[in-house]
Design a protein around this motif. Structure first.
Motif, short mmCIF file in Angstrom:
data_model
loop_
_atom_site.label_atom_id
_atom_site.label_comp_id
_atom_site.label_asym_id
_atom_site.label_seq_id
_atom_site.Cartn_x
_atom_site.Cartn_y
_atom_site.Cartn_z
N GLY A 213 75.33 98.84 -12.85
CA GLY A 213 76.24 99.95 -13.62
C GLY A 213 75.79 100.96 -14.28
O GLY A 213 76.54 102.03 -14.18
N TRP A 214 74.46 101.14 -14.38
CA TRP A 214 73.88 102.26 -14.79
C TRP A 214 73.92 103.59 -13.72
O TRP A 214 73.88 104.61 -14.09
N THR A 215 73.87 103.22 -12.60
CA THR A 215 73.66 104.20 -11.40
C THR A 215 74.81 104.07 -10.40
O THR A 215 75.42 105.17 -10.15
N ALA A 216 75.16 102.92 -10.02
CA ALA A 216 76.08 102.82 -8.66
C ALA A 216 77.44 103.49 -8.80
O ALA A 216 77.94 104.24 -8.00
N PRO A 217 77.96 103.01 -10.14
CA PRO A 217 79.41 103.82 -10.19
C PRO A 217 79.65 105.22 -10.18
O PRO A 217 80.44 106.01 -9.97
N PHE A 218 78.38 106.07 -10.35
CA PHE A 218 78.20 107.20 -10.73
C PHE A 218 77.97 108.20 -9.38
O PHE A 218 77.89 109.29 -9.25
N ARG A 219 77.67 107.37 -8.33
CA ARG A 219 77.41 107.92 -6.98
C ARG A 219 78.55 108.42 -6.35
O ARG A 219 78.59 109.45 -5.64
N GLY A 220 79.61 108.05 -6.65
CA GLY A 220 80.85 108.27 -6.23
C GLY A 220 82.01 109.00 -7.15
O GLY A 220 83.38 108.83 -6.80
N GLY A 221 81.71 108.93 -8.45
CA GLY A 221 82.61 109.55 -9.39
C GLY A 221 82.11 109.25 -10.87
O GLY A 221 80.96 108.78 -11.11
N VAL A 222 83.01 109.13 -11.80
CA VAL A 222 82.89 108.67 -12.97
C VAL A 222 83.85 107.55 -13.23
O VAL A 222 85.23 107.76 -13.22
N PRO A 223 83.54 106.47 -13.83
CA PRO A 223 84.41 105.22 -13.92
C PRO A 223 85.68 105.47 -14.78
O PRO A 223 86.90 104.94 -14.60
N ALA A 224 85.51 106.33 -15.93
CA ALA A 224 86.57 106.37 -16.76
C ALA A 224 86.44 107.74 -17.60
O ALA A 224 85.19 108.20 -17.57
N SER A 225 87.56 108.23 -18.03
CA SER A 225 87.30 109.69 -18.90
C SER A 225 87.63 109.33 -20.30
O SER A 225 88.20 108.23 -20.86
N GLY A 226 86.72 109.89 -21.31
CA GLY A 226 86.95 110.05 -22.65
C GLY A 226 87.24 111.48 -23.22
O GLY A 226 86.87 111.94 -24.29
N GLY A 227 87.81 112.21 -22.02
CA GLY A 227 87.87 113.78 -22.48
C GLY A 227 89.38 114.21 -21.96
O GLY A 227 90.07 113.40 -21.53
N PRO A 228 89.62 115.54 -22.17
CA PRO A 228 90.70 116.16 -21.70
C PRO A 228 91.12 116.20 -20.23
O PRO A 228 92.33 116.08 -19.89
N PHE A 229 90.06 116.03 -19.54
CA PHE A 229 90.30 115.58 -18.13
C PHE A 229 89.69 114.34 -17.48
O PHE A 229 88.93 113.83 -18.11
N ARG A 230 90.13 113.90 -16.22
CA ARG A 230 89.41 112.66 -15.71
C ARG A 230 89.08 112.99 -14.29
O ARG A 230 89.78 113.66 -13.58
N LEU A 231 88.08 112.44 -13.72
CA LEU A 231 87.87 112.58 -12.44
C LEU A 231 88.70 111.75 -11.69
O LEU A 231 88.48 110.61 -11.68
N MET A 232 89.37 112.45 -10.53
CA MET A 232 90.29 111.63 -9.81
C MET A 232 89.85 111.19 -8.69
O MET A 232 90.05 110.28 -8.10
N GLN A 233 88.93 112.21 -7.95
CA GLN A 233 88.74 111.89 -6.50
C GLN A 233 87.56 112.81 -6.09
O GLN A 233 87.21 113.98 -6.56
N VAL A 234 86.69 112.10 -5.46
CA VAL A 234 85.20 112.82 -4.87
C VAL A 234 85.28 112.62 -3.29
O VAL A 234 85.64 111.65 -2.79
N ASP A 235 85.64 113.81 -2.91
CA ASP A 235 85.59 113.86 -1.35
C ASP A 235 84.28 114.61 -0.84
O ASP A 235 84.18 116.01 -0.64
#
Length: 639
Positions: A213-235
């Protein structure tokens, strides 16, 4: 809901929209309302209510900002050295909550959207109490709460490859109150730098029980947002990261619906800016970019170019635990064989040379600390003296050896970090010319920074597409896929793909690590995080790890006390003598924007820690509509 929280320009999930739209200062419905008021004032008779107007394109089409970047980087966890990049910094600034954020001058200020109060509440034991905004929550619907503080503390104090871990290791307990909406953080002793902690909180409810959980989920994005934007997609195939307005955000929403971070090679930068294919660009300052911008210098509306320091310093870290560089005399001989100025000129000529272990050129009060005789340019006599004292002999072929065994070092650089790989190549050339054998390996960056030994991979000049590489939703924690060049761009000569060295299936220990170190924050925690002895629960044989009895007491003083210049100077003197690392340079980043973007965003390089996307939430707002929040020395909001 706070004032202004009801402003919406459309649905935030707009991944399928491809047309770029300009900013609109006044939505069409608002303009229609103003015209109606004008008509009423001219006619004393009450007018019948108008028929509802059909939605116009201006009211329904999302606004978008496209920012060009050099590359996407290997991952997006802002707390990992391996993931440091312009894109990671941008995503963190827009999507992750922090208790304190730097203002325009870099001074940390309380972010009231996350915590309504944060202050020292006890001296025995030293305790900092946080009162969290009851509305603050993640895009999944879970609250931002004490468990997020606990998770970040536990990971930062025990995981390798982290940035600024020293302060978290001073914490003895994190306690929850008020159903998780209040937090008490207890320290071993008074800690003056507590405001620097708990930035870029991560969603513990998704990560704490997830494998890797500390590394793997961040290789393809950010699991959830706590700010004004959220990461929708990494291509990665297209070289794009899509962020959309975070609709569940509890405070004033962002005006812009989408922010796209798009990989743009220098040779296509002028066309992209002139055709408004991108609104701004955030490349490193380097000759290829400068030459590309010369094309636009004579245009009627040339772009605005601003410059600011990057939040890291490039350096070489030496393996001090074992191997040939465990002997400080050999480290001295290797360092004296290197030409740091030539490395900088070859790899990043527009950067700033660094001659200190702690402060960077971007820091106030920075001054070179390298003593006379410190390695800077090749010193053949100094290298020979140091290696001879260590027992090495230089043969007729010019090669150094000990007991008939040639002196060889392994230089490691993360395969996804093209600049690091190019540094490694230049270092290998220089060492080979000095009679020291050098082999470059380029494993995956996370493996390089978290493993005592790595596969003996070598960098190659081209990249090979990986099967199945393509778009990945930011919250699905996909497996990493290597970045690929878009069809219109040429492949960088510094890119690398791991290939196993023929005939050697074993792993190798890295003697010289090419990797950045952070260039912001208080000097004490910075020095301890980079050069202090690791705690008992962190492996002490990882690349870049060192521990010197003469240095640690000085670092302890700087961590929990004021930054005494005399103590800093003595720590620098010990570091130059022991040479656990060799600083190289600090890159500068550019913010390139067209006049339309300037008017709508007022974009700047931003504070060094958070970068140009710091103010993205307010882009498109009338100037002067945002408010700054200040606190006193205790961290309490000022009246």
């Amino acid at each position: 809901m706070r004032p202004g929280a009801g402003r919406r320009g459309g649905d935030g999930d707009t991944a399928g929209v491809t047309a770029r739209r300009p900013f609109r200062a006044l939505p069409a419905l608002l303009l229609a309302g103003l015209l109606a008021l004008t008509a009423c004032s001219a006619d004393p008779q009450p007018a019948p209510p108008p028929d509802p107007a059909p939605p116009t394109e201006a009211a329904t089409t999302p606004t978008r900002v496209v920012a060009g970047v050099d590359d996407l980087g290997p991952g997006f966890n802002p707390h990992l050295r391996s993931d440091q990049s312009t894109v990671t910094t941008a995503i963190a600034a827009m999507a992750l909550p922090s208790v304190f954020r730097p203002d325009a001058e870099g001074v940390l200020q309380l972010d009231r959207t996350v915590a309504t109060d944060a202050k020292v509440t006890s001296q025995e034991p030293f305790t900092v109490s946080y009162e969290l905004d009851v509305e603050a929550g993640w895009s999944t619907g879970a609250p931002i709460a004490a468990e997020d503080f606990v998770y970040l503390w536990q990971q930062m104090r025990s995981q390798p490859n982290t940035i600024g871990s020293a302060g978290y290791r001073e914490i003895t307990d994190v306690r929850s109150r008020a159903a998780g909406k209040a937090v008490d953080v207890v320290f071993d002793e008074p800690y003056p730098h507590w405001k620097e902690l708990f930035t870029n909180l991560l969603p513990a409810h998704l990560l704490k029980d997830a494998p890797g959980g500390w590394t793997a989920p961040f290789r393809g994005g950010v699991p959830a947002s706590g700010g004004p934007f959220r990461l929708m997609q990494v291509d990665r195939l297209r070289g794009e990261v899509l962020l959309v307005r975070n609709d569940p955000y509890w405070d004033t929403p962002a005006v812009v619906d989408e922010v796209i971070l798009r990989r743009i090679p220098p040779n296509t930068l002028p066309t992209a800016l002139e055709s408004q294919g991108i609104d701004l660009a955030l490349p490193d300052a380097r000759p290829a970019v400068t030459q590309a911008l010369d094309v636009l210098a004579g245009s009627p509306k040339p772009p605005t170019v601003q410059s600011g320091p990057r939040p890291s310093v490039q350096q070489l870290s030496f393996r001090t635990q074992d191997g040939p560089l465990a002997d400080p005399r050999v480290r001295e001989g290797v360092a004296a064989s290197l030409d740091r100025d030539a490395i900088r000129e070859r790899v990043s000529p527009d950067s700033t040379a660094v001659d200190a272990f702690g402060l960077a050129p971007s820091d106030a009060g920075y001054a070179p600390t390298a003593p006379d005789g410190a390695p800077g340019r090749p010193d053949r006599a100094g290298a020979e003296a140091a290696l001879t004292e260590a027992g090495y002999v230089r043969g007729a072929d010019g090669r150094w050896s000990l007991g008939g065994r040639p002196l060889n070092v392994v230089i490691g650089a993360g395969t996804e970090r093209s600049e690091d790989v190019e540094i490694a190549r230049v270092v290998a050339e220089q060492l080979t010319a000095a009679g020291i054998g050098a082999t470059v390996v380029a494993p995956a960056t996370p493996d390089l920074l978290t493993s005592a030994s790595v596969a003996p991979t070598t960098p190659t000049p081209t990249s090979t597409p990986a099967p199945g590489a393509g778009a990945a939703p930011g919250g699905d924690a996909p497996q990493p896929t290597p970045e690929q060049p878009t069809p219109q761009e040429s492949t960088p000569t510094t890119s690398a793909t791991p290939t196993t060295t023929p005939g050697d299936g074993g792993s190798v220990a890295v003697d010289v690590l090419v990797a950045p170190r952070s260039a912001y924050g208080a000097i004490g925690p910075r020095l301890v995080s980079d050069y202090g002895c690791p705690p008992d629960d962190v492996p002490d044989d990882l690349p870049g790890t060192s521990c010197f009895p003469a240095l640690q007491p000085l670092l302890d003083q700087l961590l929990t006390g004021p930054a005494d210049p005399a103590v800093v100077a003595e720590a620098e003197r010990v570091l130059w003598r022991q040479l656990p690392a060799l600083p190289l340079y600090q890159n500068r980043g550019l913010v390139i924007s067209n006049p339309q973007t300037d008017a709508s965003t007022r974009v700047t390089p931003g504070p060094i820690a958070t970068g140009p996307m710091t103010g993205a939430k307010t882009w498109g707002e009338p100037e002067g509509s945002s408010e700054a929040v200040s606190t006193n020395e205790a961290g309490e909001p000022e009246n």
